[in-house]
Design a protein around this motif. Sequence first.
Motif, PDB file in Angstrom:
ATOM      1  N   TYR A   1       0.983  -1.236  -0.018  1.00 61.26           N
ATOM      2  CA  TYR A   1      -0.111   0.138   0.049  1.00 61.26           C
ATOM      3  C   TYR A   1       1.044   1.193   0.089  1.00 61.26           C
ATOM      4  O   TYR A   1       1.789   1.233   0.819  1.00 61.26           O
ATOM      5  N   GLU A   2       0.628   2.296  -0.827  1.00 58.69           N
ATOM      6  CA  GLU A   2       1.249   3.416  -0.836  1.00 58.69           C
ATOM      7  C   GLU A   2       0.332   4.519  -0.446  1.00 58.69           C
ATOM      8  O   GLU A   2       0.668   5.601   0.539  1.00 58.69           O
ATOM      9  N   SER A   3      -0.919   4.870  -0.994  1.00 59.82           N
ATOM     10  CA  SER A   3      -1.888   5.873  -0.445  1.00 59.82           C
ATOM     11  C   SER A   3      -3.370   5.849  -0.914  1.00 59.82           C
ATOM     12  O   SER A   3      -3.520   4.733  -1.531  1.00 59.82           O
ATOM     13  N   THR A   4      -4.056   6.663  -0.302  1.00 56.95           N
ATOM     14  CA  THR A   4      -5.428   6.459  -0.880  1.00 56.95           C
ATOM     15  C   THR A   4      -5.682   7.982  -1.452  1.00 56.95           C
ATOM     16  O   THR A   4      -5.226   8.934  -0.742  1.00 56.95           O
ATOM     17  N   VAL A   5      -6.350   8.038  -2.594  1.00 63.09           N
ATOM     18  CA  VAL A   5      -6.638   9.259  -3.096  1.00 63.09           C
ATOM     19  C   VAL A   5      -8.306   9.404  -3.610  1.00 63.09           C
ATOM     20  O   VAL A   5      -8.791   8.451  -3.954  1.00 63.09           O
TER      21      VAL A   5
ATOM     22  N   MET B   1       7.974   5.628  -5.542  1.00 65.05           N
ATOM     23  CA  MET B   1       7.026   5.433  -4.455  1.00 65.05           C
ATOM     24  C   MET B   1       7.535   4.781  -3.349  1.00 65.05           C
ATOM     25  O   MET B   1       8.364   3.688  -3.332  1.00 65.05           O
TER      26      MET B   1
ATOM     27  N   LYS C   1      -3.533   1.404  -9.247  1.00 63.79           N
ATOM     28  CA  LYS C   1      -4.668   2.414  -8.359  1.00 63.79           C
ATOM     29  C   LYS C   1      -6.032   1.649  -9.037  1.00 63.79           C
ATOM     30  O   LYS C   1      -6.141   1.384 -10.237  1.00 63.79           O
TER      31      LYS C   1
ATOM     32  N   ASP D   1      -7.391   3.386  -4.020  1.00 64.96           N
ATOM     33  CA  ASP D   1      -6.085   3.021  -3.319  1.00 64.96           C
ATOM     34  C   ASP D   1      -5.183   2.938  -4.177  1.00 64.96           C
ATOM     35  O   ASP D   1      -5.251   2.235  -5.368  1.00 64.96           O
TER      36      ASP D   1
ATOM     37  N   CYS E   1       6.335   2.301  -0.147  1.00 63.97           N
ATOM     38  CA  CYS E   1       5.028   1.584   0.246  1.00 63.97           C
ATOM     39  C   CYS E   1       5.097   1.636   1.804  1.00 63.97           C
ATOM     40  O   CYS E   1       5.937   1.952   2.390  1.00 63.97           O
ATOM     41  N   ALA E   2       3.803   0.983   2.377  1.00 63.83           N
ATOM     42  CA  ALA E   2       3.615   1.106   3.942  1.00 63.83           C
ATOM     43  C   ALA E   2       4.805   0.385   4.545  1.00 63.83           C
ATOM     44  O   ALA E   2       5.188   0.734   5.605  1.00 63.83           O
TER      45      ALA E   2
ATOM     46  N   TYR F   1      -1.143   1.156  -4.795  1.00 60.78           N
ATOM     47  CA  TYR F   1      -0.126   0.244  -4.512  1.00 60.78           C
ATOM     48  C   TYR F   1       0.967   0.245  -5.573  1.00 60.78           C
ATOM     49  O   TYR F   1       0.872   0.758  -6.546  1.00 60.78           O
TER      50      TYR F   1
ATOM     51  N   TYR G   1       2.868   0.877 -10.790  1.00 56.92           N
ATOM     52  CA  TYR G   1       1.980   1.823 -10.138  1.00 56.92           C
ATOM     53  C   TYR G   1       0.421   1.025 -10.056  1.00 56.92           C
ATOM     54  O   TYR G   1       0.223   0.969 -11.692  1.00 56.92           O
TER      55      TYR G   1
END
Length: 90
Positions: free
Chosen positions: A29-33, A78, A58, A44, A80-81, A46, A56
């Motif tokens: 996971y990288e972010s939520t947009v 990027m 999404k 989300d 990641c978590a 990833y 990438y």
Amino acid sequence: LVMDRLGVGEPEAEHFIRKTLSSLQPSNYESTVQMDWDAAVIADVYAVSDEHGGWYIKFFVEHGRVQLVSCHEPEHEMTCADGTKVKGQS
């Protein structure tokens, strides 16, 4: 984009995307947009790496179905978590 990057046809690209989505882990996971085209849609993001380099990815879930927005080489590095850095080959 997947077809071009992998040099494959549509069925192979779809198989690759499905396999990649099913293998995602919380650590990827990288972010939520919020999507620019619909304020009600939250997606989300990833990032994963494989033998082709970084990806990438999404997507969002709508009515119980995964809706892929993007699957391509990252345009920037990027994180990641789990702290893993993923970037494209370019």
